[in-house]
Design an enzyme around this catalytic site. Structure first.
Site, PDB file in Angstrom:
ATOM      1  N   LYS A   3      55.198 -37.089  46.296  1.00 28.17           N
ATOM      2  CA  LYS A   3      54.037 -37.550  45.492  1.00 28.17           C
ATOM      3  C   LYS A   3      54.266 -37.389  44.002  1.00 28.17           C
ATOM      4  CE  LYS A   3      52.970 -34.152  47.713  1.00 28.17           C
ATOM      5  NZ  LYS A   3      52.621 -33.146  48.639  1.00 28.17           N
TER       6      LYS A   3
ATOM      7  N   VAL B 195      51.043 -39.699  50.179  1.00 30.40           N
ATOM      8  CA  VAL B 195      49.623 -39.522  49.821  1.00 30.40           C
ATOM      9  C   VAL B 195      48.865 -38.633  50.806  1.00 30.40           C
ATOM     10  CG1 VAL B 195      47.437 -40.660  49.330  1.00 30.40           C
ATOM     11  CG2 VAL B 195      49.556 -41.698  48.581  1.00 30.40           C
TER      12      VAL B 195
ATOM     13  N   GLY C  99      50.000 -37.619  54.217  1.00 31.64           N
ATOM     14  CA  GLY C  99      50.784 -37.275  55.415  1.00 31.64           C
ATOM     15  C   GLY C  99      50.731 -38.359  56.472  1.00 31.64           C
TER      16      GLY C  99
ATOM     17  N   GLY D 182      50.817 -20.374  57.798  1.00 28.33           N
ATOM     18  CA  GLY D 182      51.780 -21.393  57.338  1.00 28.33           C
ATOM     19  C   GLY D 182      51.109 -22.615  56.729  1.00 28.33           C
TER      20      GLY D 182
ATOM     21  N   GLU E 215      51.546 -22.213  50.843  1.00 27.05           N
ATOM     22  CA  GLU E 215      52.821 -21.678  50.359  1.00 27.05           C
ATOM     23  C   GLU E 215      52.605 -20.260  49.827  1.00 27.05           C
ATOM     24  OE1 GLU E 215      55.775 -23.498  49.996  1.00 27.05           O
ATOM     25  OE2 GLU E 215      54.831 -25.212  50.983  1.00 27.05           O
TER      26      GLU E 215
ATOM     27  N   LYS F 212      48.254 -37.154  44.292  1.00 26.39           N
ATOM     28  CA  LYS F 212      47.875 -38.135  45.323  1.00 26.39           C
ATOM     29  C   LYS F 212      46.820 -39.098  44.776  1.00 26.39           C
ATOM     30  CE  LYS F 212      49.019 -34.858  48.961  1.00 26.39           C
ATOM     31  NZ  LYS F 212      48.497 -33.754  49.774  1.00 26.39           N
TER      32      LYS F 212
END
Ligand SMILES: NC(=O)c1ccc[n+]([C@@H]2O[C@H](COP(=O)([O-])OP(=O)(O)OC[C@H]3O[C@@H](n4cnc5c(N)ncnc54)[C@H](OP(=O)(O)O)[C@@H]3O)[C@@H](O)[C@H]2O)c1
Length: 451
Positions: free
Chosen positions: A126, A153, A155, A208, A211, A226
């Site tokens: 992106k 944008v 997924g 998960g 990050e 996006k």
């Protein structure tokens, strides 16, 4: 600046890929992290079954990584991995370069090199599309190759191709949505479990979904990239992510979500843009969204994009906006299209590349209702005082309530919803009320989204 329209003799012949059964199309993969590994797994699982649909067999010829010694979740054939970009970009047998490294540089340089070498490009990146999309598309047009970026944008949600192809006959008047799953998960947990932001973030990290460094998500920069792409495709406005009005979710407290619920709203991180009289207003901001609206019910890591069109009416696209399999789905759709020689609409291509870009402005230049959470002294008339002072500054209110604060006797919290007004008027009023001591502290100021 407008892209220069290439002269006919400068346009290279499109690279022909749909070559009939038995022919293979070679992919050079840039990156083998979460998304690259997801794509390799999906190609391995589906490769042979996709062959009849594409008329050829897809083969991964080389994979660029940074570190050859890194432990990888997926074992790949010896000799497939390389740290030398020229092994992918300079290989005449590579037909499609799939860029899933991420970031702006050197991704941009590699994409341009691939295009100039006559290779088609598919990317999930992106940042590079938001900041250099127009240049990349113009170069691809000049060299007669395709650049596709469905995965960049939302997924697994198809939105780029629908905007450019399926809705090509429509005028889009507005586009808004939830395009960051990490923050949507955090806000959902704060609302449903009464968690504070830090607790919900820690939970998202342990699962998960976030990050170790969550800045790009919680500060809204991922959503701004996006939105920048959506603005270009849907509204013909090339506004860089760095120039989009952006507020993250870091200033939100659990109490904001509780008060919002009392008022009949959810709080969502919105990425929104609309065309008003030829100007495109855009922004990323946490907002109160009416509970009865479809977007308020998009919870957890899900994403949603709502598009207002003149012919097709309102449309809502929803699904998984990230993760290895949903992202592989979008990348493979692009690979299949490129392989089959399917082009997106030429009308859309013309609009994106050559039309004069729309004028742009910030969403805060449009009037909206605002939710204000303010700490004030605990004394009689506190609500009347706040409303009167706001009115003195031209800010009318439609609702006000007060709540006691735990372990605080001398102050209470007042929650006010304004009528439609510009943000700078609200800010002026609040800073003058703070100076005068009517307000002890400004807790939060949030936009209220229309249904
Ligand atoms: N994760 C998602 O769910 C998702 C969803 C949609 C879109 N995307 C986008 O997809 C892209 C990739 O995301 P990701 O999550 O897969 O990232 P990632 O896990 O960090 O993987 C990045 C990969 O690229 C390689 N790489 C990075 N810089 C490089 C360089 N300069 N030279 C050579 N190799 C380099 C890394 O090599 P090493 O393995 O050797 O370190 C790694 O294999 C990003 O643009 C992201 O925004 C991600």
């Amino acid at each position: 600046m407008l892209a220069e329209r290439p002269r006919a003799n400068e346009v290279a012949r499109p690279r022909e890929l749909s070559g009939g059964a038995g022919r293979s199309v070679n992919i050079g993969l840039l990156g083998m992290g979460v998304v690259g590994t997801g794509l390799l797994r999906a190609l391995e699982a589906k490769g042979m079954r996709l062959e009849p649909r594409m008329g050829c067999y897809v083969r991964v010829k080389s994979v660029l990584v940074r570190d050859l010694d890194k432990q990888r979740e997926l074992q790949v054939a010896v000799g497939l991995l390389t740290t030398r970009p020229e092994d992918v970009l300079g290989d005449p047998d590579v037909d499609i370069v799939v860029e899933v490294m991420g970031g702006e540089h050197p991704a941009l340089e590699y994409i341009l090199a691939a295009i100039e070498a006559g290779k088609h490009v598919v990317t999930a990146d992106k940042e590079v599309v938001a900041r250099h999309g127009r240049q990349i598309l113009a170069r691809a047009h000049q060299f007669g190759v395709q650049v596709r970026f469905e995965a960049s944008v939302a997924g697994g949600i198809p939105i780029v191709a629908p905007l450019l192809r399926d809705l090509a006959a429509n005028e889009v008047t507005s586009i808004r949505g939830i395009v960051n799953g990490t923050t949507n998960y955090i806000l959902t947990r704060m609302a449903q479990q009464g968690l504070e932001l830090g607790e919900a973030l820690a939970e998202a990290q342990s699962l998960g979904y976030a990050e170790a460094d969550p800045a790009k998500d919680v500060e809204g920069t991922d959503a701004a990239c996006k939105l920048s792409i959506l603005c270009a495709l849907a509204l013909g406005a090339w506004v860089k992510d760095t120039e989009i009005h952006r507020e993250g979710i870091t200033g939100l407290e659990r109490r904001d979500l509780e008060y919002a619920r009392e008022l009949g709203y959810a709080i969502k991180l919105m990425a929104a843009a609309k065309n008003v009289d030829g100007v495109v207003y855009s922004g990323v901001y946490p907002a109160l969204v009416p509970e009865e609206s479809a977007i308020a019910r998009v919870d957890g890591v899900l994403n949603a994009v709502e598009v207002e069109t003149d012919l097709a009416g309102p449309l809502l696209f929803t699904g998984q906006g990230a993760g290895p399999s949903p992202t592989a789905s979008a990348l493979m759709a692009d690979i299949i299209d490129v392989t089959a020689g399917t082009r997106l609409s030429t009308k859309a291509e013309k609009k994106v590349l050559y039309d004069e870009p729309a004028k742009v402005s910030k969403v805060t230049d449009l009037e909206a209702e605002y939710y204000l959470r303010l700490a004030v002294a605990d004394k009689p008339q506190r609500l009347t005082d706040v409303r009167r002072r706001l009115r003195d500054h031209g800010v009318e209110t439609s609702f006000a309530m007060f709540r006691e604060l735990p372990q605080t006797e001398s102050r209470v919290e007042v929650v006010v919803v304004t009528r439609r007004v510009k943000l700078d008027l609200v800010q002026e009023a609040l800073s003058s009320m703070e100076k005068a001591g009517t307000v002890l502290e400004i807790g939060n100021v949030l936009r209220v989204e229309e249904t």
